[in-house]
Structures are given as structure tokens and as C-alpha cells.
Scaffold this motif. Structure first.
Motif, mmCIF file in Angstrom:
data_model
loop_
_atom_site.group_PDB
_atom_site.id
_atom_site.type_symbol
_atom_site.label_atom_id
_atom_site.label_comp_id
_atom_site.label_asym_id
_atom_site.label_seq_id
_atom_site.Cartn_x
_atom_site.Cartn_y
_atom_site.Cartn_z
ATOM 1 N N ASN A 126 -0.484 -37.431 7.489
ATOM 2 C CA ASN A 126 -0.919 -38.501 7.965
ATOM 3 C C ASN A 126 -0.613 -39.110 9.417
ATOM 4 O O ASN A 126 0.714 -39.047 9.536
ATOM 5 C CB ASN A 126 0.187 -39.629 6.853
ATOM 6 C CG ASN A 126 0.198 -39.381 5.483
ATOM 7 O OD1 ASN A 126 -0.909 -39.059 4.789
ATOM 8 N ND2 ASN A 126 1.116 -38.000 5.142
ATOM 9 N N PHE A 127 -1.289 -39.841 10.016
ATOM 10 C CA PHE A 127 -1.392 -40.112 10.933
ATOM 11 C C PHE A 127 -1.408 -41.952 11.055
ATOM 12 O O PHE A 127 -1.881 -41.980 10.035
ATOM 13 C CB PHE A 127 -3.271 -40.350 11.956
ATOM 14 C CG PHE A 127 -3.124 -38.589 12.144
ATOM 15 C CD1 PHE A 127 -2.608 -37.962 12.668
ATOM 16 C CD2 PHE A 127 -4.248 -37.692 11.172
ATOM 17 C CE1 PHE A 127 -3.010 -36.659 13.089
ATOM 18 C CE2 PHE A 127 -4.551 -36.415 11.241
ATOM 19 C CZ PHE A 127 -3.309 -36.269 12.091
ATOM 20 N N ALA A 142 -9.578 -39.944 11.908
ATOM 21 C CA ALA A 142 -8.888 -39.823 10.394
ATOM 22 C C ALA A 142 -7.878 -40.181 10.424
ATOM 23 O O ALA A 142 -6.802 -40.867 11.033
ATOM 24 C CB ALA A 142 -8.358 -38.262 10.232
ATOM 25 N N VAL A 143 -7.593 -40.496 9.128
ATOM 26 C CA VAL A 143 -6.574 -41.315 8.082
ATOM 27 C C VAL A 143 -5.610 -40.276 8.198
ATOM 28 O O VAL A 143 -3.752 -40.780 8.492
ATOM 29 C CB VAL A 143 -6.830 -42.244 6.963
ATOM 30 C CG1 VAL A 143 -5.204 -42.659 5.988
ATOM 31 C CG2 VAL A 143 -7.577 -43.438 7.378
ATOM 32 N N SER A 144 -5.601 -39.306 7.377
ATOM 33 C CA SER A 144 -4.948 -38.291 7.135
ATOM 34 C C SER A 144 -6.053 -36.945 6.670
ATOM 35 O O SER A 144 -7.395 -37.073 6.682
ATOM 36 C CB SER A 144 -4.286 -38.310 6.135
ATOM 37 O OG SER A 144 -5.163 -38.517 4.687
ATOM 38 N N ILE A 145 -4.636 -35.767 7.378
ATOM 39 C CA ILE A 145 -5.743 -34.144 6.591
ATOM 40 C C ILE A 145 -5.024 -33.565 6.041
ATOM 41 O O ILE A 145 -3.866 -33.514 6.143
ATOM 42 C CB ILE A 145 -5.704 -33.552 8.433
ATOM 43 C CG1 ILE A 145 -6.606 -34.772 9.277
ATOM 44 C CG2 ILE A 145 -6.715 -31.938 8.492
ATOM 45 C CD1 ILE A 145 -6.840 -33.478 10.690
ATOM 46 N N ALA A 196 -10.937 -34.030 5.644
ATOM 47 C CA ALA A 196 -9.987 -35.900 6.153
ATOM 48 C C ALA A 196 -10.166 -36.606 5.943
ATOM 49 O O ALA A 196 -11.843 -36.525 5.031
ATOM 50 C CB ALA A 196 -10.681 -35.332 8.250
ATOM 51 N N LYS A 197 -9.349 -36.893 5.673
ATOM 52 C CA LYS A 197 -9.544 -38.450 4.960
ATOM 53 C C LYS A 197 -10.148 -39.482 6.047
ATOM 54 O O LYS A 197 -9.196 -40.414 6.688
ATOM 55 C CB LYS A 197 -8.752 -39.464 4.389
ATOM 56 C CG LYS A 197 -8.863 -40.658 3.599
ATOM 57 C CD LYS A 197 -7.748 -40.957 2.253
ATOM 58 C CE LYS A 197 -7.818 -42.269 1.575
ATOM 59 N NZ LYS A 197 -7.062 -42.309 0.591
ATOM 60 N N MET A 198 -10.987 -40.343 6.274
ATOM 61 C CA MET A 198 -11.767 -40.986 7.123
ATOM 62 C C MET A 198 -11.342 -42.477 6.849
ATOM 63 O O MET A 198 -11.090 -42.881 5.346
ATOM 64 C CB MET A 198 -13.160 -41.080 7.351
ATOM 65 C CG MET A 198 -13.745 -39.962 7.895
ATOM 66 S SD MET A 198 -12.834 -39.534 9.659
ATOM 67 C CE MET A 198 -13.096 -38.057 10.103
ATOM 68 N N PRO A 199 -11.147 -43.684 8.004
ATOM 69 C CA PRO A 199 -10.201 -44.721 7.164
ATOM 70 C C PRO A 199 -11.707 -45.797 6.651
ATOM 71 O O PRO A 199 -11.006 -47.186 5.457
ATOM 72 C CB PRO A 199 -11.333 -45.911 9.137
ATOM 73 C CG PRO A 199 -11.277 -44.844 9.731
ATOM 74 C CD PRO A 199 -11.514 -43.740 8.899
ATOM 75 N N ASP A 200 -13.090 -44.978 6.133
ATOM 76 C CA ASP A 200 -13.928 -45.711 5.149
ATOM 77 C C ASP A 200 -14.032 -45.179 3.908
ATOM 78 O O ASP A 200 -14.596 -45.713 3.528
ATOM 79 C CB ASP A 200 -15.155 -45.272 6.330
ATOM 80 C CG ASP A 200 -15.769 -44.305 6.274
ATOM 81 O OD1 ASP A 200 -14.993 -43.513 5.645
ATOM 82 O OD2 ASP A 200 -16.789 -44.292 6.704
ATOM 83 N N GLY A 201 -13.057 -44.155 3.683
ATOM 84 C CA GLY A 201 -12.227 -43.317 2.324
ATOM 85 C C GLY A 201 -13.415 -42.718 2.620
ATOM 86 O O GLY A 201 -13.408 -42.012 0.945
ATOM 87 N N SER A 202 -14.498 -42.087 3.187
ATOM 88 C CA SER A 202 -15.273 -40.947 2.933
ATOM 89 C C SER A 202 -14.044 -40.120 3.456
ATOM 90 O O SER A 202 -13.249 -39.618 3.908
ATOM 91 C CB SER A 202 -16.860 -40.885 4.141
ATOM 92 O OG SER A 202 -15.893 -41.100 5.822
ATOM 93 N N PHE A 203 -15.299 -38.360 2.855
ATOM 94 C CA PHE A 203 -13.778 -37.871 3.450
ATOM 95 C C PHE A 203 -14.865 -36.184 4.029
ATOM 96 O O PHE A 203 -15.927 -36.316 3.735
ATOM 97 C CB PHE A 203 -13.238 -36.875 2.281
ATOM 98 C CG PHE A 203 -12.252 -37.603 1.312
ATOM 99 C CD1 PHE A 203 -11.353 -37.433 1.876
ATOM 100 C CD2 PHE A 203 -12.908 -38.421 0.324
ATOM 101 C CE1 PHE A 203 -10.600 -37.961 0.885
ATOM 102 C CE2 PHE A 203 -11.631 -39.176 -0.129
ATOM 103 C CZ PHE A 203 -10.638 -38.940 0.231
ATOM 104 N N GLY A 219 -18.765 -34.065 3.717
ATOM 105 C CA GLY A 219 -19.292 -33.896 4.749
ATOM 106 C C GLY A 219 -18.948 -33.224 5.396
ATOM 107 O O GLY A 219 -17.663 -32.821 5.121
ATOM 108 N N SER A 220 -19.921 -33.309 6.741
ATOM 109 C CA SER A 220 -19.134 -32.017 7.209
ATOM 110 C C SER A 220 -19.231 -31.851 8.817
ATOM 111 O O SER A 220 -18.404 -30.841 9.361
ATOM 112 C CB SER A 220 -20.034 -30.655 7.407
ATOM 113 O OG SER A 220 -21.273 -30.706 7.965
#
Lengths: 138, 109
Positions: A89-90, A70-73, A115-122, A43-44
Motif C-alpha cells: 500500500n503506497f 497505483a494505490v496498492s499492489i 494494481a489498484k489505481m486511484p480511479d478504482g480500476s485494476f 486491464g493490462s
């Protein structure tokens, strides 16, 4: 202005060269992105990448990434000999999922942050940076 | 071995419990990218800091993977939550196996 046959040939060669060279770099970028996302759709919304539009010195270009939650960027410089710039990695105690640093850019190019989100989306953001003096020595 | 490696860190002296603070770190390091050549045309081997971590009382705040595209004297700015008084520990990992450690204490207002 009229084109001679020599001019046309030169232009055609120049275009072919300009098209062929970035392809290799793009392949590396795609591989890096795939290693990070596993080929998932991106997504954006929800990510901000702040980089200067014009950087005079490619040796030290300030950038800032911000992706709330985000979990990591992952940050990539698409036009560098090795596109990877860094991965943030946060942890549990990170106050806000934002970080700034200074990076090297070999020339005018797009900087990409995913960025990787906690739900696994990017989510993905990119910013074009014009570089006056490249930062890879050489 | 990289010479004259000196970490510099800015952490506020105190904070309210649960407050989010900004931390700035800078470590002097040449971050030799492995792309440059010396005057004889030989490649200068890569020598960078490849990882940086920050923890607070043993819990992770941030863990950064650094690549050769990070500038000389890597600078990092990030935010941390301070739930209680304690100690931040900062660790930089060098390509040559060296580890640079630094700690900063923070008090609660």
C-alpha cells in the motif's frame, strides 16, 4: 511406437490427476483476486512485474512490481499452497509506486501482480517462473 | 519469540528537497511459513513478520502486508519523496506481537 491398453489407461489417469490438482489452487487464487478487486474487470496496461524466467532456488526469488500511480499492489503466486504473497500500500510520500522483494515459490508457476489505481480500476500482469528447487520445504 | 532479529536499513545521508530516494531494508527473521515439518513429522507453527510500515515525519510512505510466501530475512526496496529534513521510521510487526522499530535521519543538501 504403439500404445498398449495399459499405457493408455496410465496416461489417462495421469492427465486426470494433472488436471484435478491445480483446480483447487486456482479456486484460492480466484478468491484472493475477488477479495482485492471485488470482481471488477482488469486491464493490462500500466503495470510491470519483473521476475526471473528461471529461478534455481524457489526459496528466494527476486521480484519487482512497478505500477505508476497505483494505490496498492497485490502479488500472488498461483501455484503456492497459499497463493497470497503480499500487498504493497503506497502512502502520500512514496516516490514511485514500485517495490522489490524476495519471495518463495513452491514450484514452476505464474506469478501475478494486480494494481489498484486511484480511479478504482485494476490492472494485472503475470509472469511465468520456472523453479528448479521448490521453496516450501517438505 | 524470534531470536536475533536485526533490522538493517539503507537510506542516503542527505537528499535535495523533493528528491525521490531509494530505501532498502532487510530484517533477519526466519519467516517460518507454517508449511514445513520437523524431523518427527510435526508441523512447525507459522511465525512470520506480517506487516511492515515506513513513515516520514509521521506521513505514510509504504505499508506492506507480508504473507508466508515472503522469503526468510525479508528484504524490501521502495522509493520515497523527501520534502524536508526529517526522520524515517520503520516498523516491523511480528506474528508473536513483537514490534521492531528503527529510525533513520535524513538531511537536506
Amino acid at each position: 511406437m504403439s500404445f498398449t491398453r495399459r499405457d493408455t489407461l496410465l496416461m489417462a489417469m495421469g492427465t486426470a490427476f494433472a488436471v484435478a490438482v491445480p483446480f483447487k489452487a486456482f479456486a484460492d487464487v480466484d478468491a484472493d483476486i475477488k477479495a482485492f478487486t471485488g470482481g471488477a474487470e482488469m486491464g493490462s496496461e500500466g503495470i510491470t512485474l519483473i521476475a526471473p524466467e528461471i529461478a534455481e532456488n524457489g526459496n528466494t526469488v527476486p521480484i519487482e512490481v512497478d505500477a505508476p500511480g497505483a494505490v496498492s499492489i497485490l502479488v500472488l503466486a498461483t501455484g503456492n499452497p497459499t497463493p497470497a504473497v503480499g500487498t504493497f500500500n503506497f502512502g502520500a510520500l512514496s516516490g514511485a509506486q514500485t517495490a522489490s522483494t524476495r519471495i518463495r515459490l513452491a514450484g514452476t508457476q505464474d506469478v501475478v501482480a494486480i494494481a489498484k489505481m486511484p480511479d478504482g480500476s485494476f490492472v494485472r500482469a503475470s509472469q511465468a517462473v520456472k523453479v528448479t528447487i521448490g521453496g516450501c520445504g517438505g | 519469540m524470534a531470536e536475533n532479529v536485526k533490522p538493517r536499513i539503507r537510506v542516503p545521508r542527505d537528499a535535495a528537497a523533493g528528491e525521490t530516494i531509494t530505501i532498502k531494508t532487510l530484517i533477519s527473521h526466519p519467516m517460518e511459513s507454517g508449511q514445513r515439518k520437523d524431523s518427527d513429522g510435526n508441523k512447525i507453527p507459522r511465525s512470520i513478520i506480517n506487516r511492515f510500515t515506513c513513515t516520514f515525519n509521521g506521513e505514510s510512505v509504504i505499508d506492506v502486508t507480508l504473507e508466508p510466501a515472503i522469503s526468510t530475512n525479508p528484504f524490501l526496496e521502495f522509493q520515497a519523496v523527501v520534502p524536508e529534513a526529517g526522520t524515517f521510521e520503520f516498523i516491523w510487526y511480528d506474528d508473536d506481537g513483537d514490534v521492531y522499530k528503527e529510525t533513520k535521519d535524513i538531511a537536506i543538501k
